[in-house]
Design a protein around this motif. Sequence first.
Motif, PDB file in Angstrom:
ATOM      1  N   ILE A 109      -6.929   5.073   2.878  1.00  0.00           N
ATOM      2  CA  ILE A 109      -6.210   6.352   2.816  1.00  0.00           C
ATOM      3  C   ILE A 109      -4.866   6.325   3.542  1.00  0.00           C
ATOM      4  CG2 ILE A 109      -8.266   7.746   2.446  1.00  0.00           C
ATOM      5  CD1 ILE A 109      -8.219   8.416   5.447  1.00  0.00           C
ATOM      6  N   LYS A 110      -4.598   5.244   4.247  1.00  0.00           N
ATOM      7  CA  LYS A 110      -3.325   5.139   4.968  1.00  0.00           C
ATOM      8  C   LYS A 110      -2.633   3.834   4.607  1.00  0.00           C
ATOM      9  CE  LYS A 110      -4.622   7.944   8.844  1.00  0.00           C
ATOM     10  NZ  LYS A 110      -4.729   8.082  10.274  1.00  0.00           N
TER      11      LYS A 110
ATOM     12  N   VAL B 110     -12.672   2.765   0.595  1.00  0.00           N
ATOM     13  CA  VAL B 110     -11.494   3.598   0.342  1.00  0.00           C
ATOM     14  C   VAL B 110     -10.440   3.286   1.398  1.00  0.00           C
ATOM     15  CG1 VAL B 110     -10.640   5.981   0.342  1.00  0.00           C
ATOM     16  CG2 VAL B 110     -12.856   5.458  -0.680  1.00  0.00           C
TER      17      VAL B 110
ATOM     18  N   THR C  23       0.811  -1.223   0.000  1.00  0.00           N
ATOM     19  CA  THR C  23       0.000   0.000   0.000  1.00  0.00           C
ATOM     20  C   THR C  23       0.843   1.271   0.000  1.00  0.00           C
ATOM     21  OG1 THR C  23      -0.224  -0.124   2.407  1.00  0.00           O
ATOM     22  CG2 THR C  23      -2.000  -1.109   1.094  1.00  0.00           C
TER      23      THR C  23
ATOM     24  N   CYS D  42      -1.161   9.023  -2.785  1.00  0.00           N
ATOM     25  CA  CYS D  42      -2.292   9.414  -3.629  1.00  0.00           C
ATOM     26  C   CYS D  42      -2.936  10.704  -3.113  1.00  0.00           C
ATOM     27  CB  CYS D  42      -3.331   8.294  -3.682  1.00  0.00           C
ATOM     28  SG  CYS D  42      -4.745   8.692  -4.736  1.00  0.00           S
TER      29      CYS D  42
ATOM     30  N   LYS E 214      -9.000   1.648  -3.419  1.00  0.00           N
ATOM     31  CA  LYS E 214      -9.958   0.862  -2.647  1.00  0.00           C
ATOM     32  C   LYS E 214      -9.258  -0.434  -2.264  1.00  0.00           C
ATOM     33  CE  LYS E 214     -13.459   3.688  -3.610  1.00  0.00           C
ATOM     34  NZ  LYS E 214     -14.827   3.351  -3.940  1.00  0.00           N
TER      35      LYS E 214
ATOM     36  N   GLU F  18     -12.324   8.537  -9.607  1.00  0.00           N
ATOM     37  CA  GLU F  18     -11.604   9.409  -8.679  1.00  0.00           C
ATOM     38  C   GLU F  18     -10.172   9.713  -9.110  1.00  0.00           C
ATOM     39  OE1 GLU F  18     -12.995  10.905  -6.049  1.00  0.00           O
ATOM     40  OE2 GLU F  18     -14.902   9.938  -6.510  1.00  0.00           O
TER      41      GLU F  18
ATOM     42  N   ASP G  20      -7.149  10.051  -2.826  1.00  0.00           N
ATOM     43  CA  ASP G  20      -7.728   8.891  -2.152  1.00  0.00           C
ATOM     44  C   ASP G  20      -8.571   8.031  -3.089  1.00  0.00           C
ATOM     45  OD1 ASP G  20      -6.537   9.933   0.138  1.00  0.00           O
ATOM     46  OD2 ASP G  20      -8.365  10.962   0.774  1.00  0.00           O
ATOM     47  N   CYS G  21      -7.980   7.635  -4.211  1.00  0.00           N
ATOM     48  CA  CYS G  21      -8.731   6.850  -5.197  1.00  0.00           C
ATOM     49  C   CYS G  21      -8.531   5.342  -5.064  1.00  0.00           C
ATOM     50  CB  CYS G  21      -8.392   7.295  -6.616  1.00  0.00           C
ATOM     51  SG  CYS G  21      -6.727   6.917  -7.154  1.00  0.00           S
TER      52      CYS G  21
ATOM     53  N   VAL H  31      -0.886   4.049  -1.793  1.00  0.00           N
ATOM     54  CA  VAL H  31      -1.969   4.724  -1.075  1.00  0.00           C
ATOM     55  C   VAL H  31      -1.445   5.962  -0.354  1.00  0.00           C
ATOM     56  CG1 VAL H  31      -3.596   4.463   0.844  1.00  0.00           C
ATOM     57  CG2 VAL H  31      -3.312   2.607  -0.813  1.00  0.00           C
TER      58      VAL H  31
ATOM     59  N   CYS I 175       1.623   7.322  -7.988  1.00  0.00           N
ATOM     60  CA  CYS I 175       1.554   5.978  -7.410  1.00  0.00           C
ATOM     61  C   CYS I 175       2.467   4.980  -8.117  1.00  0.00           C
ATOM     62  CB  CYS I 175       0.114   5.463  -7.435  1.00  0.00           C
ATOM     63  SG  CYS I 175      -0.648   5.442  -9.075  1.00  0.00           S
TER      64      CYS I 175
END
Length: 108
Positions: free
Chosen positions: A83-84, A81, A15, A21, A27, A39, A24-25, A18, A46
């Motif tokens: 995000i981290k 989603v 990740t 990004c 998943k 998104e 935050d696109c 992630v 990335c």
Amino acid sequence: MTHVVTENCIKCRYTDCVAVCPVDCFKVGPNFLVIDPTECIDCAVCIPECPAGAIYPEEDLPEDQKKFTAINAELAKLWPVIIKQIDPLLDAKEWDGVIPKIQFLDRG
């Protein structure tokens, strides 16, 4: 255009992508990441972050990976989603570079 997560991410799910990004696109699923094509802003930050080399611009997808455009779009509607950055799957190093492995994709 969008970016697409391809087969080599399956059973690895690094990740690092992630974390960089800006929109935050990404998943997250049980053993794979996808990019939400609605998104993604096509910024490409990335791509160099992916340790598995599993992210491509849609227009540069290898022929045998083109099916992942539809897979990303489909699963992006189902998965939450992320995000981290989280730890990769425990056996990620053993699976990195193993192809084919689409049969192991957990759509959970």
